[in-house]
Design a protein around this motif. Structure first.
Motif, PDB file in Angstrom:
ATOM      1  N   GLN A   1       5.439  70.314  64.153  1.00 31.39           N
ATOM      2  CA  GLN A   1       4.307  69.395  64.220  1.00 31.39           C
ATOM      3  C   GLN A   1       4.304  68.446  63.031  1.00 31.39           C
ATOM      4  O   GLN A   1       4.352  68.851  61.872  1.00 31.39           O
ATOM      5  CB  GLN A   1       2.993  70.169  64.240  1.00 31.39           C
ATOM      6  N   GLY A   2       4.261  67.147  63.321  1.00 28.45           N
ATOM      7  CA  GLY A   2       4.204  66.126  62.296  1.00 28.45           C
ATOM      8  C   GLY A   2       5.537  65.717  61.714  1.00 28.45           C
ATOM      9  O   GLY A   2       5.594  64.780  60.917  1.00 28.45           O
ATOM     10  N   ASP A   3       6.624  66.409  62.100  1.00 28.41           N
ATOM     11  CA  ASP A   3       7.949  66.036  61.593  1.00 28.41           C
ATOM     12  C   ASP A   3       8.441  64.761  62.272  1.00 28.41           C
ATOM     13  O   ASP A   3       8.085  64.457  63.415  1.00 28.41           O
ATOM     14  CB  ASP A   3       8.951  67.158  61.823  1.00 28.41           C
ATOM     15  N   LEU A   4       9.281  64.034  61.558  1.00 30.79           N
ATOM     16  CA  LEU A   4       9.857  62.788  62.053  1.00 30.79           C
ATOM     17  C   LEU A   4      11.315  63.028  62.438  1.00 30.79           C
ATOM     18  O   LEU A   4      12.076  63.621  61.663  1.00 30.79           O
ATOM     19  CB  LEU A   4       9.770  61.711  60.973  1.00 30.79           C
ATOM     20  N   PHE A   5      11.701  62.589  63.634  1.00 27.99           N
ATOM     21  CA  PHE A   5      13.060  62.790  64.126  1.00 27.99           C
ATOM     22  C   PHE A   5      13.742  61.435  64.290  1.00 27.99           C
ATOM     23  O   PHE A   5      13.171  60.505  64.864  1.00 27.99           O
ATOM     24  CB  PHE A   5      13.043  63.545  65.453  1.00 27.99           C
ATOM     25  N   VAL A   6      14.985  61.352  63.795  1.00 24.34           N
ATOM     26  CA  VAL A   6      15.754  60.110  63.797  1.00 24.34           C
ATOM     27  C   VAL A   6      17.136  60.385  64.379  1.00 24.34           C
ATOM     28  O   VAL A   6      17.807  61.345  63.974  1.00 24.34           O
ATOM     29  CB  VAL A   6      15.900  59.559  62.358  1.00 24.34           C
ATOM     30  N   GLY A   7      17.566  59.564  65.324  1.00 24.74           N
ATOM     31  CA  GLY A   7      18.921  59.675  65.855  1.00 24.74           C
ATOM     32  C   GLY A   7      19.915  58.994  64.933  1.00 24.74           C
ATOM     33  O   GLY A   7      19.572  58.071  64.191  1.00 24.74           O
ATOM     34  N   ALA A   8      21.170  59.449  64.987  1.00 29.41           N
ATOM     35  CA  ALA A   8      22.231  58.861  64.170  1.00 29.41           C
ATOM     36  C   ALA A   8      23.434  58.577  65.046  1.00 29.41           C
ATOM     37  O   ALA A   8      23.891  59.449  65.790  1.00 29.41           O
ATOM     38  CB  ALA A   8      22.617  59.787  63.019  1.00 29.41           C
ATOM     39  N   LEU A   9      23.943  57.355  64.940  1.00 31.90           N
ATOM     40  CA  LEU A   9      25.078  56.931  65.754  1.00 31.90           C
ATOM     41  C   LEU A   9      26.399  57.310  65.096  1.00 31.90           C
ATOM     42  O   LEU A   9      27.172  58.097  65.638  1.00 31.90           O
ATOM     43  CB  LEU A   9      25.001  55.423  65.996  1.00 31.90           C
ATOM     44  N   VAL A  10      26.670  56.781  63.924  1.00 31.04           N
ATOM     45  CA  VAL A  10      27.940  57.056  63.264  1.00 31.04           C
ATOM     46  C   VAL A  10      28.064  58.529  62.875  1.00 31.04           C
ATOM     47  O   VAL A  10      29.103  59.162  63.081  1.00 31.04           O
ATOM     48  CB  VAL A  10      28.108  56.155  62.016  1.00 31.04           C
ATOM     49  N   MET A  11      26.997  59.102  62.331  1.00 29.23           N
ATOM     50  CA  MET A  11      27.048  60.492  61.890  1.00 29.23           C
ATOM     51  C   MET A  11      26.838  61.493  63.028  1.00 29.23           C
ATOM     52  O   MET A  11      26.938  62.703  62.824  1.00 29.23           O
ATOM     53  CB  MET A  11      26.025  60.731  60.783  1.00 29.23           C
ATOM     54  N   ARG A  12      26.503  61.002  64.219  1.00 35.15           N
ATOM     55  CA  ARG A  12      26.438  61.833  65.431  1.00 35.15           C
ATOM     56  C   ARG A  12      25.575  63.093  65.212  1.00 35.15           C
ATOM     57  O   ARG A  12      26.056  64.223  65.280  1.00 35.15           O
ATOM     58  CB  ARG A  12      27.849  62.231  65.878  1.00 35.15           C
ATOM     59  N   LYS A  13      24.296  62.850  65.001  1.00 32.49           N
ATOM     60  CA  LYS A  13      23.387  63.968  64.774  1.00 32.49           C
ATOM     61  C   LYS A  13      21.951  63.518  65.002  1.00 32.49           C
ATOM     62  O   LYS A  13      21.672  62.325  65.193  1.00 32.49           O
ATOM     63  CB  LYS A  13      23.543  64.508  63.347  1.00 32.49           C
ATOM     64  N   LEU A  14      21.062  64.502  64.960  1.00 31.51           N
ATOM     65  CA  LEU A  14      19.625  64.269  64.988  1.00 31.51           C
ATOM     66  C   LEU A  14      19.087  64.737  63.648  1.00 31.51           C
ATOM     67  O   LEU A  14      19.358  65.867  63.225  1.00 31.51           O
ATOM     68  CB  LEU A  14      18.979  65.052  66.130  1.00 31.51           C
ATOM     69  N   VAL A  15      18.340  63.880  62.973  1.00 33.02           N
ATOM     70  CA  VAL A  15      17.810  64.205  61.651  1.00 33.02           C
ATOM     71  C   VAL A  15      16.329  64.533  61.767  1.00 33.02           C
ATOM     72  O   VAL A  15      15.564  63.798  62.393  1.00 33.02           O
ATOM     73  CB  VAL A  15      18.010  63.029  60.673  1.00 33.02           C
ATOM     74  N   ARG A  16      15.952  65.674  61.168  1.00 30.74           N
ATOM     75  CA  ARG A  16      14.533  66.059  61.106  1.00 30.74           C
ATOM     76  C   ARG A  16      14.046  65.862  59.675  1.00 30.74           C
ATOM     77  O   ARG A  16      14.651  66.359  58.725  1.00 30.74           O
ATOM     78  CB  ARG A  16      14.350  67.521  61.508  1.00 30.74           C
ATOM     79  N   LEU A  17      12.933  65.145  59.536  1.00 34.69           N
ATOM     80  CA  LEU A  17      12.335  64.882  58.236  1.00 34.69           C
ATOM     81  C   LEU A  17      10.917  65.443  58.211  1.00 34.69           C
ATOM     82  O   LEU A  17      10.111  65.146  59.097  1.00 34.69           O
ATOM     83  CB  LEU A  17      12.293  63.385  57.949  1.00 34.69           C
ATOM     84  N   SER A  18      10.613  66.252  57.225  1.00 36.40           N
ATOM     85  CA  SER A  18       9.241  66.716  57.016  1.00 36.40           C
ATOM     86  C   SER A  18       8.527  65.737  56.099  1.00 36.40           C
ATOM     87  O   SER A  18       9.078  65.328  55.064  1.00 36.40           O
ATOM     88  CB  SER A  18       9.229  68.116  56.399  1.00 36.40           C
ATOM     89  N   ILE A  19       7.325  65.369  56.483  1.00 33.63           N
ATOM     90  CA  ILE A  19       6.547  64.371  55.754  1.00 33.63           C
ATOM     91  C   ILE A  19       5.313  65.036  55.167  1.00 33.63           C
ATOM     92  O   ILE A  19       4.599  65.775  55.855  1.00 33.63           O
ATOM     93  CB  ILE A  19       6.117  63.220  56.676  1.00 33.63           C
ATOM     94  N   ALA A  20       5.049  64.776  53.890  1.00 27.39           N
ATOM     95  CA  ALA A  20       3.832  65.279  53.248  1.00 27.39           C
ATOM     96  C   ALA A  20       3.273  64.184  52.356  1.00 27.39           C
ATOM     97  O   ALA A  20       3.986  63.654  51.494  1.00 27.39           O
ATOM     98  CB  ALA A  20       4.117  66.543  52.437  1.00 27.39           C
ATOM     99  N   ASN A  21       2.023  63.844  52.567  1.00 29.37           N
ATOM    100  CA  ASN A  21       1.347  62.818  51.770  1.00 29.37           C
ATOM    101  C   ASN A  21       2.138  61.506  51.752  1.00 29.37           C
ATOM    102  O   ASN A  21       2.217  60.819  50.729  1.00 29.37           O
ATOM    103  CB  ASN A  21       1.124  63.317  50.341  1.00 29.37           C
ATOM    104  N   GLY A  22       2.723  61.171  52.908  1.00 28.57           N
ATOM    105  CA  GLY A  22       3.430  59.918  53.034  1.00 28.57           C
ATOM    106  C   GLY A  22       4.809  59.901  52.420  1.00 28.57           C
ATOM    107  O   GLY A  22       5.428  58.830  52.334  1.00 28.57           O
ATOM    108  N   ASP A  23       5.329  61.054  52.007  1.00 32.99           N
ATOM    109  CA  ASP A  23       6.663  61.129  51.422  1.00 32.99           C
ATOM    110  C   ASP A  23       7.533  62.091  52.218  1.00 32.99           C
ATOM    111  O   ASP A  23       7.035  63.051  52.823  1.00 32.99           O
ATOM    112  CB  ASP A  23       6.592  61.615  49.972  1.00 32.99           C
TER     113      ASP A  23
END
Length: 373
Positions: A307-329
């Protein structure tokens, strides 16, 4: 063979997952998950939109709009597309529904368009009746055109007020991103009729085009609205290094090419600066580049751990990136699906509580990310 998946009241007929994928489990630091294959053999799919009845629309960069109905990719493309050009990185790109689609059946398409003067990014509004498009009207065209076949940008997103944000890349001509009388290299905000949105930062400013919302952006291919703050978040391609995540602020200059964490493809520096006065610094950046495309916050119930995590696709690196966000960082970063070895073109939060992914290839796929059964 078909099987029915019913989740949170949202029913989908899902295509049978190939055994090799069905048996493969993927792990995150927070949970395990599987992929369900919804559709295959798409030609470089670029964007995905969810219809209120549970169907999906998928754009193919090669110039087709495809419909997935009851879990089955329909054989015939949707009819009535605007005239578009398939050239380099350009073609049929993003698709988003009007916020009041259930009432007016309007959707918006971004795409490359060509005339004698060259190529550019266009956006058209159309009515979709479930089979074909009608009442197609061009509501935005980035000018001037150029011969370059790259950096069309083309992600679309609505804010909570119903205004449409359009990313336009620098078209591979970097200095254009610092010229506010040139539509390249920024984000534009318009009404659904194509007029500059009220309170745009450069309205009545002779030194800047009045649709600009931000400038100094290299090539944005990820855009999403934060589920709580309602701010528009973007990511953009850097050169060799310097992919960025930014939170859009009206009138902000994001610096390309005056500042960057990347270098030129030749190996030579573009600038010695990574920050300077008057430039908005990125929230997060990658070096080396992952070539990000597609972005979504997770807001569903299937994965409470995300919940609240940001997911980003990657073309060259061929992966899905999950980023945890806290207080805008960004406080945590995790690479997922590295063993899948697929170029992830788009990431969407589905109304069924699942993450949906598109893979970029001549035999592209639509995946659902779901919990382990």
């Amino acid at each position: 063979m078909l099987r029915t998946i019913a989740l949170t009241g949202f029913c989908l007929m899902v295509l049978h997952t190939p055994d090799s994928l069905a048996e493969q489990l993927f792990s995150s630091d927070k949970t395990d998950f599987q992929l369900q294959t919804i559709a295959t053999n798409l030609e470089h799919p670029w964007s995905l939109a969810f219809l209120p009845n549970g169907d999906q629309l998928v754009t193919e960069r090669t110039g087709q709009l495809r419909l997935i109905r009851d879990g089955k990719l329909q054989k015939e493309p949707v009819r009535g597309l605007p005239d578009l050009a398939v050239s380099g990185q350009g073609g049929l790109l993003d698709v988003v529904l009007h916020p009041e689609f259930s009432d007016n059946h309007q959707l918006f398409l971004s795409y490359a368009h060509k005339t004698r003067e060259g190529l550019t990014t266009r956006v058209a509004r159309a009515v979709f009746d479930g089979e074909a498009l009608s009442d197609v009207n061009v509501i935005f065209e980035a000018l001037p055109r150029s011969r370059a076949g790259r950096h069309f940008g083309s992600r679309l997103e609505f804010d909570q007020e119903g205004y449409l944000y359009i990313s336009v890349g620098d078209r591979g001509e970097m200095d254009r991103a610092q010229d506010r009388q040139d539509d390249a290299g920024g984000v534009h905000r318009i009404t659904t009729d194509g007029e500059p949105a009220p309170a745009n930062p450069f309205l009545n400013n002779a030194s800047a085009n009045d649709t600009f919302y931000t400038w100094g952006n290299r090539n944005i291919q990820g855009m999403t609205r934060h589920p709580e703050t309602k701010e528009i978040w973007t990511h953009e391609h850097g050169p060799r290094g310097g992919d960025e995540i930014n939170i859009l602020e009206a009138g902000a200059n994001y610096g390309w090419p005056k500042v960057t964490y990347g270098i030129d493809y030749s190996g030579l520096p573009i600038t010695s600066k990574t920050t300077m006065e008057g430039i908005k610094d990125p929230l997060h950046y990658w070096d080396p580049s992952i070539a990000p495309s597609g972005m979504a916050f997770y807001t569903g119930d299937l994965f409470p751990e995300w919940q609240g995590d940001l997911f980003v696709g990657a073309l060259v690196m061929r992966k899905l990136v999950r980023l945890s966000i806290a207080n805008g960082d960004v406080v945590e970063e995790e690479d997922l699906l590295t063993d899948l070895d697929e170029r992830i073109r788009d990431v969407r939060m589905g109304p069924d509580g699942a993450l949906w992914l598109l893979t970029d290839s001549s035999r592209g796929k639509v995946y659902r990310v779901v919990p382990v059964e």
